[in-house]
Design a protein around this motif. Sequence first.
Motif, PDB file in Angstrom:
ATOM      1  N   THR A 181      -2.500   5.411  -3.220  1.00 49.16           N
ATOM      2  CA  THR A 181      -3.308   6.583  -2.874  1.00 49.16           C
ATOM      3  C   THR A 181      -2.522   7.831  -3.249  1.00 49.16           C
ATOM      4  O   THR A 181      -1.378   8.007  -2.805  1.00 49.16           O
ATOM      5  CB  THR A 181      -3.633   6.606  -1.369  1.00 49.16           C
ATOM      6  N   SER A 230      -0.377  -3.476  -6.676  1.00 51.53           N
ATOM      7  CA  SER A 230      -0.301  -2.705  -5.424  1.00 51.53           C
ATOM      8  C   SER A 230      -1.473  -1.734  -5.339  1.00 51.53           C
ATOM      9  O   SER A 230      -2.197  -1.507  -6.314  1.00 51.53           O
ATOM     10  CB  SER A 230       1.021  -1.942  -5.344  1.00 51.53           C
ATOM     11  N   TYR A 231      -1.668  -1.187  -4.124  1.00 52.84           N
ATOM     12  CA  TYR A 231      -2.682  -0.169  -3.896  1.00 52.84           C
ATOM     13  C   TYR A 231      -1.971   1.190  -3.802  1.00 52.84           C
ATOM     14  O   TYR A 231      -0.997   1.342  -3.066  1.00 52.84           O
ATOM     15  CB  TYR A 231      -3.455  -0.428  -2.600  1.00 52.84           C
ATOM     16  N   GLN A 260       0.863  -1.172   0.000  1.00 55.30           N
ATOM     17  CA  GLN A 260       0.000   0.000   0.000  1.00 55.30           C
ATOM     18  C   GLN A 260       0.909   1.234   0.000  1.00 55.30           C
ATOM     19  O   GLN A 260       1.693   1.432   0.925  1.00 55.30           O
ATOM     20  CB  GLN A 260      -0.933   0.001   1.215  1.00 55.30           C
ATOM     21  N   LYS A 319       1.372   5.442  -0.576  1.00 55.68           N
ATOM     22  CA  LYS A 319       0.698   6.746  -0.550  1.00 55.68           C
ATOM     23  C   LYS A 319       1.673   7.820  -1.025  1.00 55.68           C
ATOM     24  O   LYS A 319       2.782   7.941  -0.509  1.00 55.68           O
ATOM     25  CB  LYS A 319       0.206   7.063   0.858  1.00 55.68           C
TER      26      LYS A 319
END
Length: 508
Positions: free
Chosen positions: A441, A438-439, A410, A412
């Motif tokens: 943000t 993947s994530y 994750q 960001k």
Amino acid sequence: MASGAPLFSGLIAGIVGGILVGAISKSAHGVSGPAAGLAVIILTALITTPFETFLLAVVIGGIIQIILGFLRAGIIGYYFPLSAINGMLAGIGIIIFIKQLPFAFGYDGEWKGPDYHACMSDGNTFKALMQYFEHITAGAVIIAIISMAILLSWELYLTKKHKFFRLIQGPIVVVAAGIIFQLLTKSFFSQYHLSHEYLVHVPVANSVSSFFGQFTFPDFSQIGNKEVYILGVTIALVASLETLLCVEATDKLDPHKRVTPTNRELFAQGAGNIVSGMIGGLAITQVIVRSSANVQAGAESKISAILHGFFLLICVAFVPGILNLIPLPALACILLMVGYKLAKPALFVKQYRLGWEQFVPFIVTILGIVFEDLLIGLALGCCVGSATILIRNFKNSHFLHKQTSDGKQQIKISLSEDVTFLNKGAIIKELAAIPNDSYLTIDMSKCASIDYDVREAIGDFIISADDRNINVKVIQPLGRSSAKEEIYSKKLDKWVYALPVQSNPSTD
């Protein structure tokens, strides 16, 4: 002499720069007069232009400077980085030091007369310096040793012990000692007596009529000559830029850190150039050498600049013979001290400790000024300074945070407050490095402004994220209307919008 103009024209510029410009200007320490930065321009112009026509260009340049002052163009001076300004001071100090050494040692080669001054203004500084040391004069060396001993004694000891030594400045004592040395050696030690070539050269008028006969007036019949206007604009731009830079540098030297109104300074310089051109004087700028000497002498207000103009007028009009007794080695030592103070080693150490972003533009400015000229050195320093800003923007456009949850990364990316096209490359590079599966943000909640270039780059990445199985979420800035973002929501089915918590966005 370096400008190829009549000697008296330089004195006129110094008098006008002191009395008139000093009275109009609000600079506490600035001293104006003919400057080395304009010497090459004037020398080149006088090759093809009669002196009277050149004077008309000086008047036109002054009018343009007044217009620039009313247009508030003086703010330009505040956009030069401090590292370049410090580099300018140090570079000028090094040049002063190097080019005054031949005077101090009494170089007796081909330097006598105007050819010497032209030689001192052109060519490689260090190569010329090596040639100068091949010829020295014993009398000049003795005067230099005495002068430096007086200056160092005043600087290190005497001024700290009694107020009298702060009232009577060391340079005045040096000049007096030089004159006494000349008079004594003429009568008793002729082998050490300096000849006329080693002394100050001020035009001597035999009568009142011959004194006023030295004034020259512009040729207004050339008012329709376009070359005159081109020269006038050139003088105005170079003189204004050099003045603004000197104002900035002089304010840095002011112990009280007063700030000079730059628009008023442009107006003052313009008025000075109009009057100087009308009576036969050279173009005027504020001069860092004289201004820094003024600061070092302990001046507290612009009265010193005005009085110096009056003293110059009195000396030129009534006692030029006494001025012509002053040995050049004595004056050289005074300027050697000025040069050392402008480029003292402590300044280099300070700039180095501030980091490479300050040190590199500082050094580049010095090298450009020493090996080329003032404007080229400053241009190089400003370019390098701008490059450091671009590099810093490239690095500081965003913050990357990574963590692993449920076997998937994750990530960001938080964008900074202002994101411009200058940051586009860094952000594209960071997005390209996001691993597959993947994530991600992308947090824009802190952004006050984001260039369209960057938004387009992010949008293109989101389109390609499907192929890499990257799940993207975008947190929009506070206060953005959804209507503004419709184009993105229509274009990008996967762009998920999530508004940040409204209660305390500063800690989100």
